[in-house]
Write a protein that holds these residues in place. Structure first.
Motif, PDB file in Angstrom:
ATOM      1  N   PHE A   1      14.750  18.092  -4.130  1.00 15.13           N
ATOM      2  CA  PHE A   1      13.240  17.612  -4.267  1.00 15.13           C
ATOM      3  C   PHE A   1      12.503  18.358  -5.050  1.00 15.13           C
ATOM      4  CE2 PHE A   1       9.227  15.678  -2.896  1.00 15.13           C
ATOM      5  CZ  PHE A   1       9.528  14.164  -2.874  1.00 15.13           C
ATOM      6  N   GLU A   2      11.481  17.836  -5.874  1.00 18.42           N
ATOM      7  CA  GLU A   2      10.899  18.909  -6.747  1.00 18.42           C
ATOM      8  C   GLU A   2       9.792  19.568  -5.780  1.00 18.42           C
ATOM      9  OE1 GLU A   2      10.297  16.349 -10.834  1.00 18.42           O
ATOM     10  OE2 GLU A   2       8.825  16.053  -9.182  1.00 18.42           O
ATOM     11  N   PRO A   3       9.256  20.776  -6.109  1.00 19.33           N
ATOM     12  CA  PRO A   3       8.347  21.604  -5.447  1.00 19.33           C
ATOM     13  C   PRO A   3       7.124  20.669  -5.396  1.00 19.33           C
ATOM     14  CG  PRO A   3       8.795  22.662  -7.563  1.00 19.33           C
ATOM     15  CD  PRO A   3       9.674  21.453  -7.295  1.00 19.33           C
ATOM     16  N   THR A   4       6.531  20.395  -4.335  1.00 21.04           N
ATOM     17  CA  THR A   4       5.306  19.390  -4.355  1.00 21.04           C
ATOM     18  C   THR A   4       4.249  19.890  -3.776  1.00 21.04           C
ATOM     19  OG1 THR A   4       6.884  17.524  -4.387  1.00 21.04           O
ATOM     20  CG2 THR A   4       4.669  16.912  -3.564  1.00 21.04           C
ATOM     21  N   LEU A   5       2.857  19.498  -4.237  1.00 20.35           N
ATOM     22  CA  LEU A   5       1.727  19.751  -3.904  1.00 20.35           C
ATOM     23  C   LEU A   5       1.043  18.479  -3.778  1.00 20.35           C
ATOM     24  CD1 LEU A   5      -0.402  22.065  -3.019  1.00 20.35           C
ATOM     25  CD2 LEU A   5      -1.383  21.974  -5.074  1.00 20.35           C
ATOM     26  N   LEU A   6       0.389  18.345  -2.730  1.00 16.69           N
ATOM     27  CA  LEU A   6      -0.172  17.051  -2.331  1.00 16.69           C
ATOM     28  C   LEU A   6      -1.786  17.441  -1.896  1.00 16.69           C
ATOM     29  CD1 LEU A   6       2.066  15.283   0.333  1.00 16.69           C
ATOM     30  CD2 LEU A   6       1.802  14.836  -2.235  1.00 16.69           C
ATOM     31  N   ASP A   7      -2.672  16.840  -2.809  1.00 16.43           N
ATOM     32  CA  ASP A   7      -4.048  16.998  -2.821  1.00 16.43           C
ATOM     33  C   ASP A   7      -4.565  15.771  -1.661  1.00 16.43           C
ATOM     34  OD1 ASP A   7      -6.890  17.366  -2.732  1.00 16.43           O
ATOM     35  OD2 ASP A   7      -6.579  16.674  -4.887  1.00 16.43           O
ATOM     36  N   LEU A   8      -4.897  16.436  -0.537  1.00 13.04           N
ATOM     37  CA  LEU A   8      -5.133  15.417   0.494  1.00 13.04           C
ATOM     38  C   LEU A   8      -6.833  15.358   0.910  1.00 13.04           C
ATOM     39  CD1 LEU A   8      -2.512  16.206   3.554  1.00 13.04           C
ATOM     40  CD2 LEU A   8      -2.363  14.751   1.246  1.00 13.04           C
ATOM     41  N   PRO A   9      -7.527  14.322   0.997  1.00 14.81           N
ATOM     42  CA  PRO A   9      -8.833  14.103   1.208  1.00 14.81           C
ATOM     43  C   PRO A   9      -9.395  14.590   2.656  1.00 14.81           C
ATOM     44  CG  PRO A   9      -7.831  12.145   1.441  1.00 14.81           C
ATOM     45  CD  PRO A   9      -6.849  12.848   1.017  1.00 14.81           C
ATOM     46  N   ASP A  10      -8.483  14.714   3.568  1.00 17.40           N
ATOM     47  CA  ASP A  10      -8.905  15.188   4.937  1.00 17.40           C
ATOM     48  C   ASP A  10      -7.674  15.391   5.443  1.00 17.40           C
ATOM     49  OD1 ASP A  10      -8.099  12.705   5.922  1.00 17.40           O
ATOM     50  OD2 ASP A  10      -9.521  11.763   5.175  1.00 17.40           O
TER      51      ASP A  10
END
Length: 489
Positions: free
Chosen positions: A377-386
């Motif tokens: 699985f790709e290295p992943t960054l999730l931008d979360l609103p909260d």
């Protein structure tokens, strides 16, 4: 395919062939079969429990002076250490941990070092301690002097159930403390990564541990594990794994009131003070590349000042683009596979749920197209609103980090503590006093301010859904002992 094992257990001092369902160990880097063999049947697991009970009741092991047990277990640890090359190989082939990974130290070298330290630490613990009875109460109604002591004795028969991410380490956390405290033990490894556990049995045979004191059960299914949690001849269960399974272990153990040591899931927070926000770039890389993010104590939730969030995301995305994905055997690999096809699918589901709830994929978010086979699985960054997003609330066992902005440090602490988990926590700050003040507000079993330590002398454990009791340290040894109050007139 070359068979590694022609047995699936070690019961009452003898290696035994399995009579149960076939267990297949897969290499997550290329989906090849590492080994396939019959696992133990439920009846064979039951025989291991009975052997452990007989050995404990016989008293040959727990009746030894503690220093004699320590001498034997130091030799036992040396026998384990003589097989370190195989431990590393198993970590690569069955667990998918890259050979060059910084986590490889936790697969072999660190647990081998800590085994000796645990033994030495136990020798420093008194077998009995004076209770702090006030002087006036030390005179009995009959006029005689009374002494009150705390006395420590073995629990009895321990079931040790290990995890799949660092299988040897999480097994050793149970085997060595249980044995040095005078207990007998039945070890059950995770069916995904069982091969390294056979080294415990080989070392037991080499040093001549009394029959039945150490028993190994490898099974393909769950029935043996359930029996270990319910059988009345088991006095304690030490389990490392998910919170969901930990709940089942508690439920199963309740009818016989077993002692429990549960090291469960986590979704830890990392708070970056405004003066240390640039550290988030390296920490995001560590989260994703540490055994493909398969660590319960990894700080997957990154909290940064809201006004610096966009700039931090840009830097993290650029850095993760340089991560080299590859098989665990390649010394150049920085990010290896997750342990199974099921875990890979779980990573996809976590990302999908995060996006459906308003999150954004800053980078990654899917299977690695560059790898034809294996569970990458790709290295992943999730931008979360909260912090309410599912990706901030649910444990994610994969190379996925989530970044969340905070208004001020009180807001950051509130979000960090807004979790059903409480295994670990991290605070980063150039101003050490300010960082410590934040760290003292984190509700977690372990809190690390500008640094971390993996020591046999310092315990770790979870709060809330991250578990109960502690491992390592004084607390992690005393849990393997019964406490009784002894009054002497």
């Amino acid at each position: 395919m070359e068979d590694v094992l022609d047995y699936a257990g070690y019961i009452d001092g003898a290696f035994v062939k399995g009579a149960g369902a076939t267990l297949t160990v897969e290499n997550p880097s290329d989906e090849s079969i590492v080994d396939s063999f019959p696992g133990l049947s439920l009846e064979q697991v039951e025989s291991a429990i009975r052997a452990a009970r007989r050995a404990y009741e016989k008293g040959e092991w727990n009746g030894l002076p503690v220093r004699d047990r320590a001498d034997i277990l130091h030799r036992y640890t040396d026998a384990l250490a003589s097989r370190i090359d195989r431990l590393i190989e198993y970590a690569v082939t069955e667990a998918g941990c890259p050979r060059s990974s910084g986590v490889m130290f936790a697969q072999a070298a660190t647990p081998l070092r800590q085994a000796h330290e645990v033994i030495d630490l136990f020798l420093k613990l008194p077998e009995h301690e004076e209770n702090p009875i006030p002087f006036a109460e030390r005179i009995s109604p009959m006029g005689g002097a009374v002494q009150s002591l705390r006395r420590y004795t073995p629990v009895g028969v321990v079931a040790g159930i290990a995890a799949n991410n660092v299988p040897f380490y999480t097994a050793l956390w149970k085997v060595i403390p249980a044995l040095i405290a005078g207990n007998s033990i039945v070890l059950r490894p995770n069916p995904l990564t069982p091969l390294s556990s056979i080294i415990f049995a080989e070392a037991a045979e080499e040093v001549g541990l009394p029959k039945g004191i150490f028993n190994l059960v490898i099974e393909a299914g769950l029935e043996g594990g359930q029996l270990l949690s319910t059988d009345p001849d088991i006095d304690m269960v030490g389990f490392t794994g998910s919170s969901a399974v930990g709940v089942k272990v508690m439920q199963q153990a309740a009818t016989t009131m077993k002692r429990l040591q549960l090291e469960l899931g986590g979704h830890s927070a990392q708070i970056f003070l405004p003066d240390a926000v640039d550290r988030a770039v390296m920490q995001a890389r560590i989260v994703c590349t540490s055994h493909a993010g398969q660590g319960c104590a990894l700080g997957k939730r990154l909290f940064v000042p809201e006004d610096q969030k966009a700039a931090v995301i840009e830097k993290i995305v650029a850095d993760l683009a340089t991560v080299r994905i590859g098989p665990a055997t390649d010394p150049q690999t920085q990010l290896g596979p997750v342990v199974s096809a099921a875990q890979l699918a779980a990573c996809e589901r976590h990302v999908q749920r995060a996006v459906e709830a308003g999150g954004r994929i800053a980078t990654g978010g899917k299977r690695a197209a560059s790898m034809e086979k294996g569970y990458f699985f790709e290295p992943t960054l999730l931008d979360l609103p909260d912090n309410k997003n599912p990706a901030a609330q649910d444990e994610i066992f994969g190379p996925i980090a989530a970044i969340i902005g905070y208004r001020d440090l009180d807001h950051a602490v509130q979000m960090a503590n807004d979790s059903r988990y409480g295994l670990s926590g991290y605070v980063h700050g150039a101003d050490k006093k300010a960082a410590l003040e934040v760290g003292l507000k984190i509700r977690s079993g372990t809190v690390q301010v500008n640094g971390a330590i993996a020591s046999a002398y310092a315990s770790s454990g979870g709060q809330r859904m991250s578990g109960i009791a502690r491992e390592r340290g004084i607390e992690g040894l005393r849990i393997y002992q019964q406490l009784s109050a002894l009054t002497i007139g």
